[in-house]
Design an enzyme around this catalytic site. Structure first.
Site, PDB file in Angstrom:
ATOM      1  N   HIS A   5       0.839  -1.205   0.000  1.00  0.00           N
ATOM      2  CA  HIS A   5       0.000   0.000   0.000  1.00  0.00           C
ATOM      3  C   HIS A   5       0.872   1.253   0.000  1.00  0.00           C
ATOM      4  CE1 HIS A   5      -3.343   2.710   1.092  1.00  0.00           C
ATOM      5  NE2 HIS A   5      -2.450   3.286   1.874  1.00  0.00           N
ATOM      6  N   GLU A   6       1.868   1.296   0.864  1.00  0.00           N
ATOM      7  CA  GLU A   6       2.751   2.462   0.911  1.00  0.00           C
ATOM      8  C   GLU A   6       3.542   2.595  -0.386  1.00  0.00           C
ATOM      9  OE1 GLU A   6       2.195   4.555   3.069  1.00  0.00           O
ATOM     10  OE2 GLU A   6       1.025   3.288   4.410  1.00  0.00           O
TER      11      GLU A   6
ATOM     12  N   HIS B  63       1.660   4.466  -2.936  1.00  0.00           N
ATOM     13  CA  HIS B  63       1.788   5.924  -2.863  1.00  0.00           C
ATOM     14  C   HIS B  63       3.024   6.406  -3.619  1.00  0.00           C
ATOM     15  CE1 HIS B  63      -1.591   6.640  -0.310  1.00  0.00           C
ATOM     16  NE2 HIS B  63      -1.104   5.981   0.722  1.00  0.00           N
TER      17      HIS B  63
ATOM     18  N   HIS C 145       3.046   8.990  -6.767  1.00  0.00           N
ATOM     19  CA  HIS C 145       3.918  10.167  -6.823  1.00  0.00           C
ATOM     20  C   HIS C 145       4.704  10.199  -8.129  1.00  0.00           C
ATOM     21  CE1 HIS C 145       7.365  12.650  -4.824  1.00  0.00           C
ATOM     22  NE2 HIS C 145       6.542  13.418  -5.511  1.00  0.00           N
TER      23      HIS C 145
END
Length: 229
Positions: free
Chosen positions: A99-100, A103, A107
């Site tokens: 999940h991280e 991100h 980006h």
């Protein structure tokens, strides 16, 4: 935000949802933290694999203290994973790490909602801290009644930040689940467990957004009542 009046009943749905969301994330994370992935990958290895597969070799993966303190820092391009996630090879660890990493991919791709959320951070921080204070001053010091409206205006930015956060978090989870399955880091049955963890985590953001929206509605109702007096 912290004083009592009859408008507090507006917050009851958000309070109940928040309690349920906390229960779900705690129970789901603990349940799948006990199930080791068949691949044996740790959260750090899963994150590194996804990053490398997408050419993001310059994004670092680092351990950080605390529990469920995992996050991606777009300023330094670093994914920070709590020790259990960083070192763990459970379904929960891999789901959170992916999940991280989602991100980080957002980006890199210039995902618009993430860019918008980042732009809102400064004004959202001001709105969440200064807004309630201005509202309280406006309520209890009649000579500064105009501060009530200014506080509501400032708090609106904090609410918008919470609302914008929803598509960012759901998109990151969707990317994570697809990448884990496509990269064969998790089997189809394991992905169901990872999805359960991420859905529970997403519910906490829904609860936060609902609380912010209802709090804003409460402030506006209070202001309306003051203007009618």
């Amino acid at each position: 935000m912290f004083f009592w009046d009859s408008t507090m009943v507006l917050l009851i749905p958000a309070i109940l949802l928040s309690l349920y969301a906390q229960f779900k994330i705690s129970s789901s994370y603990k349940k799948y933290a006990k199930i080791r992935s068949r691949s044996g990958l740790t959260g750090a290895q899963a994150a590194r694999t996804i990053l490398n597969n997408h050419g993001l070799y310059d994004v670092k993966v680092e351990p950080i203290g605390g529990s469920l303190s995992d996050h991606y820092d777009p300023r330094t391009r670093v994914i920070r994973l709590s020790q259990d996630v960083y070192q763990g090879s459970s379904l929960s660890s891999i789901a959170v790490a992916a999940h991280e990493t989602g991100h980080a991919l957002q980006h890199a791709a210039g995902y618009a909602p993430m860019q918008l959320r980042s732009a809102f951070v400064p004004v959202a921080n001001i709105g969440s801290s200064a807004g309630p204070l201005l509202i309280i001053l406006g309520l209890f010091i009649p000579a500064f009644d105009w501060l009530l409206q200014l506080g509501i205006f400032a708090f609106t930015f904090a609410v918008l930040f919470q609302v914008i956060t929803l598509p960012v978090e759901y998109n990151a989870s969707g990317r994570a689940l697809s990448l884990l399955q496509e990269g064969q880091m998790l089997g189809s049955d394991e992905v169901r467990g990872a999805r359960s963890v991420l859905n529970a985590a997403a519910l906490t953001y829904v609860a936060a957004a609902l609380a912010a929206v209802l709090q804003l509605a409460r402030f506006m109702l209070i202001a309306s009542g003051r203007s009618d007096d």
